[in-house]
Design a protein around this motif. Sequence first.
Motif, PDB file in Angstrom:
ATOM      1  N   SER A  62       0.911  -1.143   0.151  1.00  0.00           N
ATOM      2  CA  SER A  62       0.002  -0.674   0.394  1.00  0.00           C
ATOM      3  C   SER A  62       1.079   1.302  -0.243  1.00  0.00           C
ATOM      4  CB  SER A  62      -1.123   0.231   1.527  1.00  0.00           C
ATOM      5  OG  SER A  62      -0.374  -0.186   2.482  1.00  0.00           O
TER       6      SER A  62
ATOM      7  N   ASN B 231      -3.187  -0.047  14.771  1.00  0.00           N
ATOM      8  CA  ASN B 231      -4.925   0.256  14.769  1.00  0.00           C
ATOM      9  C   ASN B 231      -5.008   2.049  14.743  1.00  0.00           C
ATOM     10  OD1 ASN B 231      -6.472  -1.855  14.401  1.00  0.00           O
ATOM     11  ND2 ASN B 231      -6.130  -2.406  16.250  1.00  0.00           N
TER      12      ASN B 231
ATOM     13  N   GLU C 185      -3.256   5.951  14.498  1.00  0.00           N
ATOM     14  CA  GLU C 185      -1.870   7.199  13.614  1.00  0.00           C
ATOM     15  C   GLU C 185      -0.890   7.444  14.003  1.00  0.00           C
ATOM     16  OE1 GLU C 185      -4.541  10.452  10.665  1.00  0.00           O
ATOM     17  OE2 GLU C 185      -4.953   9.380  12.313  1.00  0.00           O
TER      18      GLU C 185
ATOM     19  N   ASN D 150       4.238   0.067   7.401  1.00  0.00           N
ATOM     20  CA  ASN D 150       3.162  -0.707   6.001  1.00  0.00           C
ATOM     21  C   ASN D 150       3.278  -1.797   6.144  1.00  0.00           C
ATOM     22  OD1 ASN D 150       1.293   1.557   5.620  1.00  0.00           O
ATOM     23  ND2 ASN D 150       2.363   2.250   3.905  1.00  0.00           N
TER      24      ASN D 150
ATOM     25  N   GLY E  42       1.559  -4.224   8.547  1.00  0.00           N
ATOM     26  CA  GLY E  42       0.513  -4.024   8.465  1.00  0.00           C
ATOM     27  C   GLY E  42      -0.486  -2.972   9.513  1.00  0.00           C
TER      28      GLY E  42
ATOM     29  N   GLN F  73      -1.982   0.786   9.737  1.00  0.00           N
ATOM     30  CA  GLN F  73      -3.066   0.967   8.096  1.00  0.00           C
ATOM     31  C   GLN F  73      -2.994   2.625   7.974  1.00  0.00           C
ATOM     32  OE1 GLN F  73      -4.658  -0.940   6.108  1.00  0.00           O
ATOM     33  NE2 GLN F  73      -3.411  -2.645   6.990  1.00  0.00           N
ATOM     34  N   LYS F  74      -2.739   3.530   8.955  1.00  0.00           N
ATOM     35  CA  LYS F  74      -2.628   4.633   9.242  1.00  0.00           C
ATOM     36  C   LYS F  74      -1.415   5.165   9.478  1.00  0.00           C
ATOM     37  CE  LYS F  74      -6.413   3.588  12.054  1.00  0.00           C
ATOM     38  NZ  LYS F  74      -7.517   3.729  13.337  1.00  0.00           N
TER      39      LYS F  74
END
Length: 103
Positions: A2, A59, A61, A80, A83, A85-86
């Motif tokens: 990503s 989870n 940021e 990233n 895993g 995400q933010k």
Amino acid sequence: MSEVNVMTPEELQKALDENKDLNIIDVRENEEVAQGMIPTAQHIPLGNVPEEVNKLDPNKEYVMVCRSGRRSMNASEFLNEKGFQKVHNLEGGMLNWKGELVF
């Protein structure tokens, strides 16, 4: 893989002003951090990120910061891959940061 999100210094300043729930991680070396850090930033030198990553919450940021944005981009890509995400990379790093510093 990503794409790493990029956050401008202005966006980060706005998020801090609004007390947004984000975690700033400064991946510079000790002598660089001694010249000042963004308020609320946590210092994890880039070389220590792999062993510290399991202390971070995937989870939450995160905004990764270094001097110019290169090392923090490496750290962002690493998170990233693990895993997270933010994750955001601070565009231009501390060279572009005009906000407050803490010592």
